[in-house]
Design a protein around this motif. Structure first.
Motif, PDB file in Angstrom:
ATOM      1  N   LEU A  47       0.810  -1.211   0.000  1.00  0.00           N
ATOM      2  CA  LEU A  47       0.000   0.000   0.000  1.00  0.00           C
ATOM      3  C   LEU A  47       0.846   1.264   0.000  1.00  0.00           C
ATOM      4  O   LEU A  47       0.326   2.360  -0.238  1.00  0.00           O
ATOM      5  CB  LEU A  47      -0.928   0.016   1.217  1.00  0.00           C
ATOM      6  N   ASP A 100      -2.223   1.752  -4.726  1.00  0.00           N
ATOM      7  CA  ASP A 100      -1.078   1.110  -4.095  1.00  0.00           C
ATOM      8  C   ASP A 100       0.147   1.131  -5.010  1.00  0.00           C
ATOM      9  O   ASP A 100       0.114   1.696  -6.116  1.00  0.00           O
ATOM     10  CB  ASP A 100      -1.430  -0.305  -3.622  1.00  0.00           C
ATOM     11  N   CYS A 106      -7.527   0.901  -3.965  1.00  0.00           N
ATOM     12  CA  CYS A 106      -7.922   0.172  -2.755  1.00  0.00           C
ATOM     13  C   CYS A 106      -8.674   1.089  -1.802  1.00  0.00           C
ATOM     14  O   CYS A 106      -8.385   2.283  -1.708  1.00  0.00           O
ATOM     15  CB  CYS A 106      -6.699  -0.372  -2.007  1.00  0.00           C
ATOM     16  N   LEU A 108      -9.588   1.635   2.304  1.00  0.00           N
ATOM     17  CA  LEU A 108      -9.266   1.298   3.691  1.00  0.00           C
ATOM     18  C   LEU A 108     -10.520   1.510   4.516  1.00  0.00           C
ATOM     19  O   LEU A 108     -11.141   2.593   4.461  1.00  0.00           O
ATOM     20  CB  LEU A 108      -8.127   2.165   4.236  1.00  0.00           C
ATOM     21  N   LEU A 152      -5.281  -5.148   7.043  1.00  0.00           N
ATOM     22  CA  LEU A 152      -4.020  -4.432   7.197  1.00  0.00           C
ATOM     23  C   LEU A 152      -3.550  -4.504   8.642  1.00  0.00           C
ATOM     24  O   LEU A 152      -2.353  -4.639   8.911  1.00  0.00           O
ATOM     25  CB  LEU A 152      -4.179  -2.972   6.771  1.00  0.00           C
ATOM     26  N   VAL A 178      -8.640  -3.891   3.918  1.00  0.00           N
ATOM     27  CA  VAL A 178      -8.290  -3.390   2.595  1.00  0.00           C
ATOM     28  C   VAL A 178      -9.099  -4.169   1.567  1.00  0.00           C
ATOM     29  O   VAL A 178      -9.085  -5.402   1.559  1.00  0.00           O
ATOM     30  CB  VAL A 178      -6.781  -3.549   2.315  1.00  0.00           C
TER      31      VAL A 178
END
Length: 474
Positions: A47, A100, A106, A108, A152, A178
């Motif tokens: 990431l 990433d 992505c 979070l 993560l 993620v």
């Protein structure tokens, strides 16, 4: 989030900016004494995060949601077949999104962060055990090449929260997840049931850009999502994975698996295996998963119908039906390809499909361990696990088709899986403050194909797994 260090990725709020109608600005509760229990350092590096930074003050602020711009997402869904028009992130917030180091977009997402406007009772918190369960399941699926969300980090919050399953309070936990995105079938259901066509068209365009850039319009999106789900569920089935709650709000349009609550993995092969305590009717049994995926895709198609043929609704239905009717073929192609790899054989897809289905019938009739058999097959021990003339006949047919070496078969048939008994024992230890068993299990399932000294106890199913129940604590 303010960028204080040029090496730290900046989170964007792409979804909230694009769809304020589907997002509510919301800040996570402040945990009293947050502490990182497990940090996925390889994923952090992918990431663009320095693990040392994440362990520091600013990183901890990010991982606990103490940053600007976080939102709770709105969605609806069919839960166990019944429509619920208002669901959403009841105890979670979207921290933001980033690209990433490999150029992949992505999200979070933080779970267990306290009540939001979408909360449907409870305190909005989560126990540590279910957060660790999702981390273990996600890492195993990722290691076995199944498209999946991943953890993560898992954090303890330093508080005791009300009992979910027992009679005593449980340590609180947070999961930083993620995912390619959190767009769901339920997102489209919410937009269809509550918002106007202009929002729905924007949602189609956003989903195509984010996940399926080669798709052409709503019908192309339906085809892309249908193909992706056929592949995903085929991978679950050959592994013996049981998701447990395949509601439409848990079907991600990216084609990743998401939301691992009362999930489990087969020990003895059983089509009717149900491990979830809330699935009393067996709707989401192991063998029902391919059909349920098609049912969910049909609900997704219904949300697209007004965009397919405004002047001729019947033509819109015909278009969508033509796509959905191809699901079974796409699923069987994917299943046959994957089963052929597990069996180490070359053959026509129809031949592999028939041989694989016959094998699973034998495993069920003789109550043979699903994962253990495939591993034994590559190691030359399968005849020790099955008996009878039909089994020996199957073995002879398999031998004539076998093309892979034992080493090649070992690379696709896991030795270590998150067995129900072993995972539950590790989570009980974590509840009591001993994290070593969870760490050991995470290490095993993150590299599941290679036998290692000292992990013999994780190879077999253990005692009591067949009557195991999981609970939705996520």
């Amino acid at each position: 989030m303010e960028k204080l260090d040029p090496s730290v990725p900046v989170l964007q709020q792409s979804y909230a900016e694009a769809f304020p109608e589907l997002s509510v600005p919301w800040r996570a509760d402040v945990p009293p004494r947050p502490e990182i229990v497990w940090l996925n350092e390889p994923l952090a590096a992918e990431l663009g995060f320095d693990p040392a930074w994440l362990r520091g003050e600013e990183g901890l602020a990010l991982l606990t949601g103490q940053i600007d711009g976080t939102t709770a997402q709105a969605y609806a869904g069919h839960q166990f077949g019944s429509p619920n028009p208002q669901l959403g992130d009841g105890r979670a917030v979207l921290l933001g999104d980033l690209v990433d180091t490999r150029g992949r977009h992505c999200d979070l997402h933080l779970k267990g962060s306290g009540r939001t406007p979408f909360a449907r009772g409870g305190d909005g918190k989560a126990p540590l055990g279910p957060m660790l369960r999702e981390a273990v399941i996600g890492e195993w699926l990722h290691a076995t090449e199944v498209p999946t969300s991943r953890a993560l980090a898992v954090l303890s919050t330093g508080e005791q929260i009300g009992p979910r399953q027992g009679v005593t309070p449980e340590p609180g936990g947070l999961l930083v997840r993620v995912a390619a995105s959190h767009l769901r079938v339920g997102t489209f259901e919410y937009a269809t049931w509550h918002l106007d066509e202009e929002v729905r068209r924007r949602l189609v365009e956003f989903t195509i850009r984010r996940h399926h850039p080669s798709a052409d319009g709503p019908l192309g999106l339906l085809e892309a999502v249908t193909r992706a789900q056929a592949e995903l569920v085929a991978r679950w089935m050959v592994l013996g994975f049981v998701h447990g709650v395949m509601n439409t709000d848990n079907m991600a349009l990216s084609g990743q698996g998401i939301d691992y609550g009362p999930c489990a993995v087969l020990d003895v092969h059983r089509r009717d295996a149900v491990f979830s305590s809330i699935d009393r009717g067996g709707r989401y049994a192991y063998g029902s998963q391919p059909g349920i995926a098609l049912w969910n895709l049909s609900r997704f198609a219904e949300t697209l119908l007004p965009l397919l043929g405004q002047t001729d609704p019947n033509f819109a239905v015909e278009q969508a039906t033509t796509v959905l009717e191809q699901y079974e073929g796409w699923y069987q192609q994917a299943w046959s390809r994957l089963m052929g790899r597990k069996l180490g054989i070359d053959g026509a897809p129809e031949e592999v499909f028939a041989l694989g289905q016959e094998l699973l019938t034998l495993l069920e009739e003789q109550q043979v361990d699903h994962t253990g058999f495939f591993r034994a097959l590559g190691e030359g021990r399968a005849a020790e696990l099955v008996t009878g003339a039909s089994s020996m006949q199957w073995m002879r047919r398999w031998e004539t088709l076998r093309s892979a070496t034992p080493a090649e078969m070992a690379r696709v048939n896991p030795l270590y899986i998150p067995r129900n008994v072993h995972l539950e024992a590790a989570l009980r230890s974590a509840h009591l403050g001993d994290l070593e068993p969870v760490q050991e299990l995470l290490g095993a399932v993150s590299a599941p194909f290679t036998r290692r000294v000292g992990l013999d106890h994780l190879e077999g199913p253990g005692d009591g797994g067949e009557h195991f129940l999981t609970f939705c604590g996520t």
